[in-house]
Write a protein that holds these residues in place. Sequence first.
Motif, mmCIF file in Angstrom:
data_model
loop_
_atom_site.group_PDB
_atom_site.id
_atom_site.type_symbol
_atom_site.label_atom_id
_atom_site.label_comp_id
_atom_site.label_asym_id
_atom_site.label_seq_id
_atom_site.Cartn_x
_atom_site.Cartn_y
_atom_site.Cartn_z
ATOM 1 N N ASP A 72 -0.668 -6.260 -8.458
ATOM 2 C CA ASP A 72 -0.724 -5.108 -8.651
ATOM 3 C C ASP A 72 -1.966 -4.380 -8.203
ATOM 4 N N GLY A 73 -3.107 -5.208 -7.757
ATOM 5 C CA GLY A 73 -4.336 -4.845 -7.717
ATOM 6 C C GLY A 73 -5.092 -4.898 -6.370
ATOM 7 N N LEU A 74 -6.178 -4.777 -6.207
ATOM 8 C CA LEU A 74 -6.942 -5.159 -4.851
ATOM 9 C C LEU A 74 -8.013 -6.154 -5.119
ATOM 10 N N MET A 75 -7.834 -7.238 -4.764
ATOM 11 C CA MET A 75 -8.744 -8.345 -4.958
ATOM 12 C C MET A 75 -9.785 -8.378 -3.954
ATOM 13 N N LEU A 76 -10.884 -7.857 -4.395
ATOM 14 C CA LEU A 76 -12.269 -7.723 -3.766
ATOM 15 C C LEU A 76 -13.361 -8.628 -4.209
ATOM 16 N N TYR A 77 -13.140 -9.600 -4.937
ATOM 17 C CA TYR A 77 -14.101 -10.474 -5.560
ATOM 18 C C TYR A 77 -14.414 -11.509 -4.569
ATOM 19 N N ALA A 78 -15.957 -11.787 -4.230
ATOM 20 C CA ALA A 78 -16.146 -12.618 -3.361
ATOM 21 C C ALA A 78 -16.198 -13.989 -3.488
ATOM 22 N N THR A 411 -14.232 -9.898 1.194
ATOM 23 C CA THR A 411 -13.146 -9.348 2.114
ATOM 24 C C THR A 411 -12.013 -10.551 2.331
ATOM 25 N N GLN A 412 -12.302 -11.775 1.873
ATOM 26 C CA GLN A 412 -11.778 -13.077 2.292
ATOM 27 C C GLN A 412 -10.180 -12.948 1.847
ATOM 28 N N GLU A 413 -9.920 -12.668 0.414
ATOM 29 C CA GLU A 413 -8.758 -12.593 0.171
ATOM 30 C C GLU A 413 -7.708 -11.511 0.643
ATOM 31 N N PHE A 414 -8.433 -10.393 0.495
ATOM 32 C CA PHE A 414 -7.988 -9.097 1.456
ATOM 33 C C PHE A 414 -7.273 -9.440 2.669
ATOM 34 N N VAL A 415 -8.000 -10.180 3.531
ATOM 35 C CA VAL A 415 -7.593 -10.609 4.634
ATOM 36 C C VAL A 415 -6.333 -11.361 4.681
ATOM 37 N N ARG A 416 -6.473 -12.565 4.021
ATOM 38 C CA ARG A 416 -5.582 -13.549 3.761
ATOM 39 C C ARG A 416 -4.480 -13.141 3.218
ATOM 40 N N ARG A 417 -4.367 -11.953 2.507
ATOM 41 C CA ARG A 417 -3.213 -11.549 1.877
ATOM 42 C C ARG A 417 -2.325 -10.478 2.885
ATOM 43 N N ARG A 451 -2.175 -1.333 -2.265
ATOM 44 C CA ARG A 451 -1.612 -2.794 -2.365
ATOM 45 C C ARG A 451 -0.480 -2.928 -1.779
ATOM 46 N N GLY A 452 0.607 -1.891 -1.997
ATOM 47 C CA GLY A 452 1.877 -2.077 -1.282
ATOM 48 C C GLY A 452 2.086 -1.979 0.033
ATOM 49 N N ARG A 453 0.814 -1.553 0.764
ATOM 50 C CA ARG A 453 1.051 -1.659 2.154
ATOM 51 C C ARG A 453 0.399 -3.031 2.826
ATOM 52 N N LEU A 454 0.258 -3.931 1.866
ATOM 53 C CA LEU A 454 -0.096 -5.211 2.260
ATOM 54 C C LEU A 454 1.375 -6.262 2.135
ATOM 55 N N THR A 455 2.193 -5.824 2.918
ATOM 56 C CA THR A 455 3.602 -6.415 3.021
ATOM 57 C C THR A 455 3.863 -7.769 2.809
ATOM 58 N N CYS A 456 3.360 -8.491 3.636
ATOM 59 C CA CYS A 456 3.216 -9.850 3.668
ATOM 60 C C CYS A 456 1.753 -10.660 3.986
ATOM 61 N N ASP A 457 1.559 -11.875 3.724
ATOM 62 C CA ASP A 457 0.259 -12.508 4.028
ATOM 63 C C ASP A 457 0.198 -13.056 5.352
ATOM 64 N N LEU A 458 -0.964 -13.750 5.878
ATOM 65 C CA LEU A 458 -0.872 -14.051 7.235
ATOM 66 C C LEU A 458 0.056 -15.174 7.460
ATOM 67 N N TRP A 459 0.671 -15.809 6.583
ATOM 68 C CA TRP A 459 1.806 -16.805 6.810
ATOM 69 C C TRP A 459 3.205 -16.181 6.902
ATOM 70 N N GLY A 460 3.333 -14.763 6.665
ATOM 71 C CA GLY A 460 4.618 -14.335 6.588
ATOM 72 C C GLY A 460 5.205 -14.191 5.287
ATOM 73 N N ARG A 461 4.599 -14.806 4.265
ATOM 74 C CA ARG A 461 5.114 -14.603 2.989
ATOM 75 C C ARG A 461 4.906 -13.391 2.184
ATOM 76 N N PRO A 462 6.318 -12.665 1.735
ATOM 77 C CA PRO A 462 6.191 -11.406 1.300
ATOM 78 C C PRO A 462 5.295 -11.481 0.241
#
Length: 476
Positions: A72-78, A411-417, A451-462
Amino acid sequence: MRCVPEARPGAAATAPGAPPEPSDSRSRIAPWASPAAQQRLATLEARPTGGTTEVAAAVERAQRDHRDRVADGLMLYAGTNVLSPGVEAAHDGSLSTRPAMGWPGEKEQTAVEEIEQLEVLAIGQVAHALRGRYAEVRYLSATMANLAAYVAFTEPGDTIAVLSPEAGGHTSHQEADGAAGIRGLTVAHLPYSPEALDTDAVAVQAFVEQVRPRLILVGGSVALFPHDLGPLRAAADRVGAVLVYDASHTAGLIAAGCFQDPLAEGADVVTFSTYKTLAGPAGGAAVSLAAEHAARLAAAAYPTLLSNYDPSRLGPLAVAAGEAVEQSPAWAVPTVECAVELAARLHALGLPVIGQHRGFTQTHQVVIDAHGLGGARAAVRRLASSGVHAGTCRVPWQRPGTPPEGIRFGTQEFVRRGGGIDLVPAVADLVHQCLTATDVAPLRAVTRDLRGRLTCDLWGRPAPAPAAADLPAGPR
């Protein structure tokens, strides 16, 4: 004959399996902790557990709630990341209880032939990823890897030269409450230029000749730009010091070819965490080019600091190291691009982002000076109450011993998500509102929508479905 455990002190006055009632407001498990920790611990300790069935249910509930909080959140922890499907699939928890001490071919235990194979795979992949010839992958954390370097290359009473906490040095580099102190070392802080956000290349020469450290260590918790290793290498050579580079936050970027190559630029040893940008299982590692250095690091691992270790890390670590090099799907370049864009947007919104004169950052990290925002700890709590998760850090111009004044984003987890540079303006707007708005309560819905706009991660997992109800902000 059935074994019946003796009753714990005070257990007779409570229900079977329930913790005893506290005699005062102090925590039962850590009565020496700080007042803030005491309050939190007392809340957690008051929750009933009962027998094993109830404990298992409480464990499942805590794990589910954590997944919901992250979803539910936005993970921007480095200092965190999300594992790829390949890394997750490579984990076999049953290996964690299999001791495998020593080198392949001379293990103290039998039935470990496959663990020997995993060791060789992990060592090879990690060494290749960090462009070394040798790797030690058994350390349980980067702090242990740093302690191993102290054990390998220094003696108690020696002096080492490191970055101060204000310059980005990690706790494990320090003398007070740090691993260097455990080794009995005297710590001298390297001359640092707040303008260059790096060691002072001119002053470091005379400093090293005067202090004559046995080991010089750079890198650490705050890593916005590459270090100029040339002057440090020259200074180390003049006094016979070993040069160590702590790449805990940048190992994945180094493996991807998106950051400086410390070994090629003069470092003798690179230590690092395996779970941050490298995106593997939790743990630490060290790589080197010289067999002499590698042999000392291996001996520091076993038998000095470790007997058994966790072999279940080996498979996921080997896969993560390989993925970091191959970049399929690519995440390293987008991670840095998103960090640069986030920093520029935050600066344009009026927030004091560090490093403007150098382009803000060349890694996944972005740092804001929170001195004018009520301090970093209060600012991070405001962000968390809105579902945005970041961390604190120290900044070069603050006084030693004072509370942290920097907010560190990653931004690493944000991108991978699944986040991309197209969403960064909305992220920057949200962060700015969290840090400046009078009422941040409405921003939790904004975070959830983003966060809802991140519909799937880099590997296509919803993306995980949102929680049925809001979790309480902050500690529960």
